[in-house]
Write a protein that holds these residues in place. Structure first.
Motif, PDB file in Angstrom:
ATOM      1  N   ASP A  89      15.884  25.199  16.329  1.00  0.00           N
ATOM      2  CA  ASP A  89      15.934  24.853  15.421  1.00  0.00           C
ATOM      3  C   ASP A  89      14.914  24.576  14.420  1.00  0.00           C
ATOM      4  OD1 ASP A  89      19.146  25.932  14.942  1.00  0.00           O
ATOM      5  OD2 ASP A  89      20.045  23.969  16.150  1.00  0.00           O
ATOM      6  N   LYS A  90      14.403  23.562  14.888  1.00  0.00           N
ATOM      7  CA  LYS A  90      13.121  22.687  14.161  1.00  0.00           C
ATOM      8  C   LYS A  90      12.194  23.282  14.462  1.00  0.00           C
ATOM      9  CE  LYS A  90      15.601  18.771  15.249  1.00  0.00           C
ATOM     10  NZ  LYS A  90      15.839  16.804  15.429  1.00  0.00           N
ATOM     11  N   LYS A  91      11.610  24.240  14.924  1.00  0.00           N
ATOM     12  CA  LYS A  91      10.702  24.935  15.240  1.00  0.00           C
ATOM     13  C   LYS A  91      10.414  26.054  15.343  1.00  0.00           C
ATOM     14  CE  LYS A  91       8.156  21.285  16.544  1.00  0.00           C
ATOM     15  NZ  LYS A  91       7.232  20.439  17.595  1.00  0.00           N
ATOM     16  N   THR A  92      10.979  26.700  13.940  1.00  0.00           N
ATOM     17  CA  THR A  92      11.879  28.215  14.030  1.00  0.00           C
ATOM     18  C   THR A  92      10.533  29.220  13.899  1.00  0.00           C
ATOM     19  OG1 THR A  92      11.528  27.704  11.116  1.00  0.00           O
ATOM     20  CG2 THR A  92      13.684  27.606  12.574  1.00  0.00           C
ATOM     21  N   ALA A  93       9.062  28.315  13.207  1.00  0.00           N
ATOM     22  CA  ALA A  93       8.240  29.348  13.204  1.00  0.00           C
ATOM     23  C   ALA A  93       7.339  29.878  14.508  1.00  0.00           C
ATOM     24  CB  ALA A  93       6.576  28.765  12.125  1.00  0.00           C
ATOM     25  N   ILE A  94       7.479  28.937  15.770  1.00  0.00           N
ATOM     26  CA  ILE A  94       7.247  29.028  16.826  1.00  0.00           C
ATOM     27  C   ILE A  94       8.279  30.114  17.428  1.00  0.00           C
ATOM     28  CG2 ILE A  94       6.994  28.262  18.728  1.00  0.00           C
ATOM     29  CD1 ILE A  94       5.924  25.248  17.429  1.00  0.00           C
ATOM     30  N   ALA A  95       9.133  29.927  17.260  1.00  0.00           N
ATOM     31  CA  ALA A  95      10.289  31.120  18.148  1.00  0.00           C
ATOM     32  C   ALA A  95      10.561  31.978  17.988  1.00  0.00           C
ATOM     33  CB  ALA A  95      11.907  30.297  17.596  1.00  0.00           C
ATOM     34  N   ARG A  96       9.608  32.260  16.038  1.00  0.00           N
ATOM     35  CA  ARG A  96       9.745  32.984  15.677  1.00  0.00           C
ATOM     36  C   ARG A  96       8.122  34.447  16.394  1.00  0.00           C
ATOM     37  NH1 ARG A  96      11.437  31.425  10.834  1.00  0.00           N
ATOM     38  NH2 ARG A  96       9.506  31.005   9.929  1.00  0.00           N
ATOM     39  N   LYS A  97       7.088  33.647  16.112  1.00  0.00           N
ATOM     40  CA  LYS A  97       5.782  33.329  16.749  1.00  0.00           C
ATOM     41  C   LYS A  97       6.213  34.075  18.443  1.00  0.00           C
ATOM     42  CE  LYS A  97       1.691  32.417  18.774  1.00  0.00           C
ATOM     43  NZ  LYS A  97       0.490  30.957  18.870  1.00  0.00           N
ATOM     44  N   TYR A  98       7.374  34.201  19.404  1.00  0.00           N
ATOM     45  CA  TYR A  98       7.275  34.058  20.680  1.00  0.00           C
ATOM     46  C   TYR A  98       8.992  34.654  20.477  1.00  0.00           C
ATOM     47  CZ  TYR A  98       3.804  30.846  22.545  1.00  0.00           C
ATOM     48  OH  TYR A  98       2.699  30.515  22.574  1.00  0.00           O
ATOM     49  N   GLY A  99       9.389  35.744  19.734  1.00  0.00           N
ATOM     50  CA  GLY A  99      10.421  36.451  19.506  1.00  0.00           C
ATOM     51  C   GLY A  99      11.413  36.082  20.153  1.00  0.00           C
ATOM     52  N   VAL A 100      11.472  34.522  19.817  1.00  0.00           N
ATOM     53  CA  VAL A 100      12.823  34.111  20.680  1.00  0.00           C
ATOM     54  C   VAL A 100      14.209  34.657  19.496  1.00  0.00           C
ATOM     55  CG1 VAL A 100      13.853  32.303  20.962  1.00  0.00           C
ATOM     56  CG2 VAL A 100      11.487  32.263  21.546  1.00  0.00           C
ATOM     57  N   GLU A 101      14.869  35.208  20.695  1.00  0.00           N
ATOM     58  CA  GLU A 101      15.980  36.052  19.512  1.00  0.00           C
ATOM     59  C   GLU A 101      17.939  35.171  20.972  1.00  0.00           C
ATOM     60  OE1 GLU A 101      16.283  39.728  20.539  1.00  0.00           O
ATOM     61  OE2 GLU A 101      14.729  40.701  18.726  1.00  0.00           O
ATOM     62  N   ALA A 102      17.389  34.511  21.980  1.00  0.00           N
ATOM     63  CA  ALA A 102      19.078  34.104  22.492  1.00  0.00           C
ATOM     64  C   ALA A 102      18.340  33.236  23.254  1.00  0.00           C
ATOM     65  CB  ALA A 102      19.243  34.877  23.507  1.00  0.00           C
ATOM     66  N   LEU A 103      19.049  31.915  23.557  1.00  0.00           N
ATOM     67  CA  LEU A 103      18.630  30.646  23.980  1.00  0.00           C
ATOM     68  C   LEU A 103      19.540  30.517  25.245  1.00  0.00           C
ATOM     69  CD1 LEU A 103      18.519  28.368  20.632  1.00  0.00           C
ATOM     70  CD2 LEU A 103      17.307  29.209  22.004  1.00  0.00           C
ATOM     71  N   PRO A 104      18.797  29.906  26.388  1.00  0.00           N
ATOM     72  CA  PRO A 104      17.650  29.831  26.384  1.00  0.00           C
ATOM     73  C   PRO A 104      16.756  30.474  26.942  1.00  0.00           C
ATOM     74  CG  PRO A 104      18.889  28.952  28.399  1.00  0.00           C
ATOM     75  CD  PRO A 104      19.468  29.948  27.878  1.00  0.00           C
TER      76      PRO A 104
END
Length: 151
Positions: A89-104
């Protein structure tokens, strides 16, 4: 009377010492808070990085933090990596860069952060440790390719 007292104290100390020595210590993994900091260290020793994308609202993430990341087997396998915890939630740009769609989501990278492998979803300590031991712990060849491609 005094001898009996000292003998009792000595027995108590020996029992306590034996129990403490026999109990496994909690696993200790050094987690970096940024990829940049971990990458800087990883490049010095050609180690891969382990990126853990998590969030406060993620129930599986909380279980992994409590049960998996405190496991001694995981801690032993994690020594082969530089570990980074990334708040989704705090590092959304990095999550987008790595294509994170689900957690963990766990992403294993070279020292530059180039993705090598990913695992999405909950994974228990033993299979995670086995997975981490099967991945390369020296990524100098990957780092070399990454430098060439960057040029």
């Amino acid at each position: 009377m005094i001898r009996k007292y000292f003998r009792t104290v000595l027995v108590v100390i020996l029992i306590a010492t034996t129990r403490l020595a026999g109990s496994p210590l909690a696993a200790e993994v050094h987690w970096y808070s940024t990829i940049e900091e971990a990458s800087s260290e990883a490049l010095k020793v050609n180690k891969p990085m382990h990126l853990d994308f998590w969030a406060d609202w993620c129930a599986a993430c909380k279980v992994m933090e409590k049960d998996v990341y405190s496991d001694n087997g995981f801690a032993d396998a994690a020594d082969r990596f530089l570990a980074v915890r990334i708040d989704y939630d705090k590092k959304t740009a990095i999550a987008r860069k790595y294509g994170v769609e689900a957690l963990p989501t766990l992403v294993f990278t070279d020292s530059y952060g180039g993705e090598l492998f990913r695992y999405r979803g909950f994974i228990d300590a033993k299979p995670l440790a086995e997975l981490m031991r099967s991945l390369p712990n020296d990524v100098s060849e990957f780092n070399k390719l990454n430098r060439i491609l960057a040029k």
